[in-house]
Design a protein around this motif. Structure first.
Motif, PDB file in Angstrom:
ATOM      1  N   LEU A  69       0.840  -1.208   0.000  1.00  0.00           N
ATOM      2  CA  LEU A  69       0.000   0.000   0.000  1.00  0.00           C
ATOM      3  C   LEU A  69       0.871   1.253   0.000  1.00  0.00           C
ATOM      4  O   LEU A  69       0.559   2.249  -0.652  1.00  0.00           O
ATOM      5  CB  LEU A  69      -0.922   0.013   1.227  1.00  0.00           C
ATOM      6  CG  LEU A  69      -2.101  -0.963   1.228  1.00  0.00           C
ATOM      7  CD1 LEU A  69      -2.825  -0.922   2.573  1.00  0.00           C
ATOM      8  CD2 LEU A  69      -3.076  -0.655   0.098  1.00  0.00           C
ATOM      9  N   LEU A  70       1.991   1.187   0.736  1.00  0.00           N
ATOM     10  CA  LEU A  70       2.911   2.329   0.773  1.00  0.00           C
ATOM     11  C   LEU A  70       3.649   2.476  -0.552  1.00  0.00           C
ATOM     12  O   LEU A  70       3.718   3.553  -1.128  1.00  0.00           O
ATOM     13  CB  LEU A  70       3.917   2.155   1.922  1.00  0.00           C
ATOM     14  CG  LEU A  70       3.356   2.293   3.345  1.00  0.00           C
ATOM     15  CD1 LEU A  70       4.332   1.733   4.368  1.00  0.00           C
ATOM     16  CD2 LEU A  70       3.040   3.747   3.673  1.00  0.00           C
ATOM     17  N   LYS A  71       4.194   1.348  -1.058  1.00  0.00           N
ATOM     18  CA  LYS A  71       4.955   1.384  -2.317  1.00  0.00           C
ATOM     19  C   LYS A  71       4.084   1.812  -3.488  1.00  0.00           C
ATOM     20  O   LYS A  71       4.523   2.536  -4.368  1.00  0.00           O
ATOM     21  CB  LYS A  71       5.501  -0.017  -2.637  1.00  0.00           C
ATOM     22  CG  LYS A  71       6.792  -0.378  -1.961  1.00  0.00           C
ATOM     23  CD  LYS A  71       7.280  -1.720  -2.539  1.00  0.00           C
ATOM     24  CE  LYS A  71       7.978  -2.540  -1.482  1.00  0.00           C
ATOM     25  NZ  LYS A  71       8.124  -3.954  -1.869  1.00  0.00           N
ATOM     26  N   GLY A  72       2.844   1.321  -3.493  1.00  0.00           N
ATOM     27  CA  GLY A  72       1.955   1.596  -4.617  1.00  0.00           C
ATOM     28  C   GLY A  72       1.346   2.989  -4.574  1.00  0.00           C
ATOM     29  O   GLY A  72       0.613   3.371  -5.478  1.00  0.00           O
ATOM     30  N   GLY A  73       1.619   3.733  -3.501  1.00  0.00           N
ATOM     31  CA  GLY A  73       1.064   5.084  -3.422  1.00  0.00           C
ATOM     32  C   GLY A  73      -0.421   5.084  -3.094  1.00  0.00           C
ATOM     33  O   GLY A  73      -1.164   5.941  -3.562  1.00  0.00           O
ATOM     34  N   ILE A  75      -1.332   4.843   0.296  1.00  0.00           N
ATOM     35  CA  ILE A  75      -1.288   5.607   1.541  1.00  0.00           C
ATOM     36  C   ILE A  75       0.136   6.095   1.751  1.00  0.00           C
ATOM     37  O   ILE A  75       1.073   5.585   1.132  1.00  0.00           O
ATOM     38  CB  ILE A  75      -1.707   4.752   2.765  1.00  0.00           C
ATOM     39  CG1 ILE A  75      -0.820   3.504   2.886  1.00  0.00           C
ATOM     40  CG2 ILE A  75      -3.172   4.348   2.670  1.00  0.00           C
ATOM     41  CD1 ILE A  75      -1.038   2.719   4.172  1.00  0.00           C
ATOM     42  N   ALA A  76       0.303   7.087   2.606  1.00  0.00           N
ATOM     43  CA  ALA A  76       1.635   7.536   2.996  1.00  0.00           C
ATOM     44  C   ALA A  76       1.587   7.836   4.482  1.00  0.00           C
ATOM     45  O   ALA A  76       0.589   8.350   4.986  1.00  0.00           O
ATOM     46  CB  ALA A  76       2.027   8.791   2.225  1.00  0.00           C
ATOM     47  N   GLN A  77       2.652   7.461   5.169  1.00  0.00           N
ATOM     48  CA  GLN A  77       2.662   7.673   6.610  1.00  0.00           C
ATOM     49  C   GLN A  77       3.139   9.083   6.923  1.00  0.00           C
ATOM     50  O   GLN A  77       4.223   9.487   6.518  1.00  0.00           O
ATOM     51  CB  GLN A  77       3.577   6.636   7.280  1.00  0.00           C
ATOM     52  CG  GLN A  77       3.569   6.770   8.787  1.00  0.00           C
ATOM     53  CD  GLN A  77       4.054   5.517   9.495  1.00  0.00           C
ATOM     54  OE1 GLN A  77       4.473   4.552   8.861  1.00  0.00           O
ATOM     55  NE2 GLN A  77       3.997   5.526  10.804  1.00  0.00           N
ATOM     56  N   GLU A  78       2.324   9.830   7.658  1.00  0.00           N
ATOM     57  CA  GLU A  78       2.714  11.180   8.060  1.00  0.00           C
ATOM     58  C   GLU A  78       3.564  11.107   9.326  1.00  0.00           C
ATOM     59  O   GLU A  78       4.569  11.786   9.449  1.00  0.00           O
ATOM     60  CB  GLU A  78       1.454  12.026   8.294  1.00  0.00           C
ATOM     61  CG  GLU A  78       1.682  13.373   8.939  1.00  0.00           C
ATOM     62  CD  GLU A  78       2.418  14.367   8.047  1.00  0.00           C
ATOM     63  OE1 GLU A  78       2.647  14.058   6.870  1.00  0.00           O
ATOM     64  OE2 GLU A  78       2.780  15.444   8.551  1.00  0.00           O
ATOM     65  N   GLY A  81       1.241   6.259  13.524  1.00  0.00           N
ATOM     66  CA  GLY A  81      -0.172   6.151  13.873  1.00  0.00           C
ATOM     67  C   GLY A  81      -1.116   6.973  13.022  1.00  0.00           C
ATOM     68  O   GLY A  81      -2.312   6.917  13.234  1.00  0.00           O
ATOM     69  N   TYR A  82      -0.592   7.750  12.085  1.00  0.00           N
ATOM     70  CA  TYR A  82      -1.532   8.388  11.158  1.00  0.00           C
ATOM     71  C   TYR A  82      -0.996   8.483   9.738  1.00  0.00           C
ATOM     72  O   TYR A  82       0.184   8.653   9.510  1.00  0.00           O
ATOM     73  CB  TYR A  82      -2.099   9.703  11.663  1.00  0.00           C
ATOM     74  CG  TYR A  82      -1.151  10.703  12.269  1.00  0.00           C
ATOM     75  CD1 TYR A  82      -0.625  10.505  13.541  1.00  0.00           C
ATOM     76  CD2 TYR A  82      -0.833  11.872  11.588  1.00  0.00           C
ATOM     77  CE1 TYR A  82       0.211  11.444  14.110  1.00  0.00           C
ATOM     78  CE2 TYR A  82       0.003  12.818  12.159  1.00  0.00           C
ATOM     79  CZ  TYR A  82       0.525  12.591  13.425  1.00  0.00           C
ATOM     80  OH  TYR A  82       1.351  13.516  13.983  1.00  0.00           O
ATOM     81  N   PHE A  83      -1.939   8.335   8.813  1.00  0.00           N
ATOM     82  CA  PHE A  83      -1.617   8.147   7.401  1.00  0.00           C
ATOM     83  C   PHE A  83      -2.425   9.090   6.526  1.00  0.00           C
ATOM     84  O   PHE A  83      -3.540   9.456   6.856  1.00  0.00           O
ATOM     85  CB  PHE A  83      -1.956   6.708   6.979  1.00  0.00           C
ATOM     86  CG  PHE A  83      -1.044   5.679   7.570  1.00  0.00           C
ATOM     87  CD1 PHE A  83       0.062   5.223   6.867  1.00  0.00           C
ATOM     88  CD2 PHE A  83      -1.280   5.171   8.842  1.00  0.00           C
ATOM     89  CE1 PHE A  83       0.917   4.275   7.417  1.00  0.00           C
ATOM     90  CE2 PHE A  83      -0.426   4.228   9.399  1.00  0.00           C
ATOM     91  CZ  PHE A  83       0.673   3.783   8.687  1.00  0.00           C
ATOM     92  N   HIS A  84      -1.834   9.430   5.379  1.00  0.00           N
ATOM     93  CA  HIS A  84      -2.587  10.104   4.323  1.00  0.00           C
ATOM     94  C   HIS A  84      -3.154   9.046   3.398  1.00  0.00           C
ATOM     95  O   HIS A  84      -2.498   8.037   3.141  1.00  0.00           O
ATOM     96  CB  HIS A  84      -1.675  10.994   3.475  1.00  0.00           C
ATOM     97  CG  HIS A  84      -0.906  12.000   4.263  1.00  0.00           C
ATOM     98  ND1 HIS A  84      -1.512  12.913   5.095  1.00  0.00           N
ATOM     99  CD2 HIS A  84       0.423  12.236   4.351  1.00  0.00           C
ATOM    100  CE1 HIS A  84      -0.579  13.676   5.655  1.00  0.00           C
ATOM    101  NE2 HIS A  84       0.595  13.277   5.226  1.00  0.00           N
ATOM    102  N   PHE A  85      -4.329   9.286   2.873  1.00  0.00           N
ATOM    103  CA  PHE A  85      -4.832   8.469   1.773  1.00  0.00           C
ATOM    104  C   PHE A  85      -4.536   9.217   0.479  1.00  0.00           C
ATOM    105  O   PHE A  85      -4.983  10.344   0.298  1.00  0.00           O
ATOM    106  CB  PHE A  85      -6.336   8.197   1.927  1.00  0.00           C
ATOM    107  CG  PHE A  85      -6.602   6.913   2.654  1.00  0.00           C
ATOM    108  CD1 PHE A  85      -6.412   6.831   4.017  1.00  0.00           C
ATOM    109  CD2 PHE A  85      -6.997   5.776   1.965  1.00  0.00           C
ATOM    110  CE1 PHE A  85      -6.620   5.636   4.694  1.00  0.00           C
ATOM    111  CE2 PHE A  85      -7.207   4.573   2.626  1.00  0.00           C
ATOM    112  CZ  PHE A  85      -7.020   4.505   3.995  1.00  0.00           C
TER     113      PHE A  85
END
Ligand SMILES: [Zn+2]
Length: 480
Positions: A69-73, A75-78, A81-85
């Motif tokens: 999910l991170l590699k594929g863009g 989500i990104a971890q801010e 415990g919290y992430f951008h979609f």
């Protein structure tokens, strides 16, 4: 101040690197030569995503769902415990959310969005808090405003909605009421972990139901349970429905929905014989040395599963209506007002996305095996990807597929063909159409004929047939 200067910097950057050609539909970013073609077709060249996979360090650096999910863009971890979609992830989230809406509408529930900020005084009134909280050693995110009011970033909204409905439910004629929302919830996790599974901020669907008496509340409970089963069947991954608590009011009224997963931190005991499943707390004490507990229904030995809890249904009775004073006048004249019977029903939206990503990630690629994401058709960011291979009719193929109603995107970027295939494997489109000179190649993982070559004139109908086939797949039975 920080946000203002950031905005300025961003504007400055836009001014120097973008040149908008007035009167045409093209926007050129000169530094990188990306051409945004705004012709109504959905093109990856004008859909923002990473142009090369980001470096992922720390937890989950392997080919697990979270890393993908991170590699594929998606989500990104801010921060912990919290992430951008990101655009890909938000499409998945929006589709899942829309499916939930359909199932909530099927039971007559109306959607609203309650404020995320909640007064602590309501929580003191309900008894969930015994004294005002400061930020600190607990799971609630407590905040204070400039007037020194104690508030919470709400993890759930029982108090708020009960209090809100007081002037609107006064008579038996005002019932039943079924209201839900799909909003961000907050919990100050001590140790956020496993990506989207344990976060401080998460997306949750929460439904609150209000009925006149226990009997109608039980009917509501059954209706919601039915809607949840329909939702999880549509998603196509096998799930467990565990009895979490057997109630005093005849029958059970506390269930949890789980996906079996090695990442899971919950334990559900399931029965191979009758299909029942139980949360540990309803079974006689289980110790590591004791034998497996027996099924409460058929006495078969139970099997333990590590699971991810993704939804729950809970009959609240008058837990909140009594302390917050939500009562109504019955049809019997002269009778004192009666407290409303309530239920609350949650679905962890971001958790389901994480669970699907981890359960369905699978090896892909022919020459050099890699692991990529896969999605059920109903929540895939796009259902179909069209890749042009040789100069030719990719746009025509795209148009016929789009006209047939499929959610299609075209990879028209400058990358080499093999690079596009690798990216497609990572993202996990259910169907990939490669447009060659002569014929189109249609690829789909997880069905009987994963590759077919067809004439351009029948691409759209073949894609529709493949999508239909994929929708019927039980995803857990797949190996590739
Ligand atoms: Zn059983």
């Amino acid at each position: 101040m920080i946000s203002i200067s950031r905005t300025r910097a961003w504007r400055l950057e836009r001014c120097t690197t973008f040149k908008i050609r007035l009167g045409t539909t093209q926007v050129r970013r000169q530094s990188s030569q990306i051409i945004l073609q705004l012709d109504g077709r959905t093109r990856l060249s004008s859909f923002w995503t990473y142009r090369s996979a980001p470096d992922i360090t720390g937890e989950g650096t392997n080919d697990d769902g979270q890393s993908l999910l991170l590699k594929g863009g998606f989500i990104a971890q801010e921060a912990s415990g919290y992430f951008h979609f990101l655009p890909f992830g938000l499409r998945v989230q929006d589709k899942l959310s829309a499916i939930i809406d359909v199932h909530m509408r099927s039971i007559g529930a109306s959607k609203l969005a309650l404020s995320s900020l909640t007064s602590q005084s309501l929580w003191l009134q309900s008894g969930r808090l015994t004294q005002p909280l400061e930020a600190g050693n607990h799971e609630l995110l407590a905040v204070r405003d400039r007037k020194d009011s104690s508030m919470l970033l709400a993890p759930t909204h029982e108090e708020v909605i009960t209090n809100f409905l007081k002037p609107h439910i006064t008579s038996h004629r005002d019932l039943p009421v079924r209201l839900y929302q799909t909003t961000r919830k907050y919990r100050d996790e001590l140790r956020p972990r496993q990506g989207l599974l344990r976060t401080k901020e998460f997306l949750m669907k929460d439904l609150y139901t209000f009925d006149a008496d226990v009997e109608s509340a039980m009917e509501t409970y059954g209706a919601v349970l039915g809607a949840y089963h329909a939702l999880f069947k549509q998603l196509g991954l096998s799930y467990l429905t565990a009895v979490a608590d057997s109630g005093s009011i005849g029958g059970t009224h506390n269930h949890e929905f789980h996906y079996a997963s090695l990442l899971g931190e919950d334990i559900v005991w399931s029965c191979n014989s009758c299909g029942s499943a139980y949360n540990e707390e309803v079974l006689p004490a289980v110790t590591e040395t004791s034998a497996s507990p027996s099924c409460l229904k058929c006495e078969n030995k139970l099997i333990s599963n590590s699971t991810i809890e993704v939804a729950h249904t809970f009959f609240l009775s008058t837990r909140y209506s009594v302390p917050l004073g939500l009562t109504y006048q019955t049809a019997t004249p002269g009778q004192a007002p009666v407290p409303v019977q309530m239920g609350c029903y949650g679905i962890g939206v971001s958790r389901i996305i994480a669970a699907i990503a981890s359960k369905m990630a699978a090896p892909t690629g022919r020459r050099k095996p890699r692991v990529g994401l896969r999605w059920p058709v109903c929540v895939a960011p796009f259902e179909v990807l069209v890749i042009p291979k040789e100069e030719g009719s990719a746009e025509t193929v795209y148009d016929t597929i789009a006209q047939s109603g499929a959610d299609v995107v075209m990879d028209d970027g400058p990358e080499e063909f093999m690079r596009k295939l690798q990216h497609a494997d990572l993202i996990g489109y259910p169907v990939v159409v490669i447009c060659g000179k002569e014929k189109a190649e249609i690829r789909a993982r997880g069905i009987e004929t994963p590759v077919v070559y067809v004439e351009e004139s029948v691409v759209a109908e073949t894609v529709q047939r493949v999508l239909e086939e994929l929708r019927a797949v039980k995803h857990d039975e797949l190996s590739n």
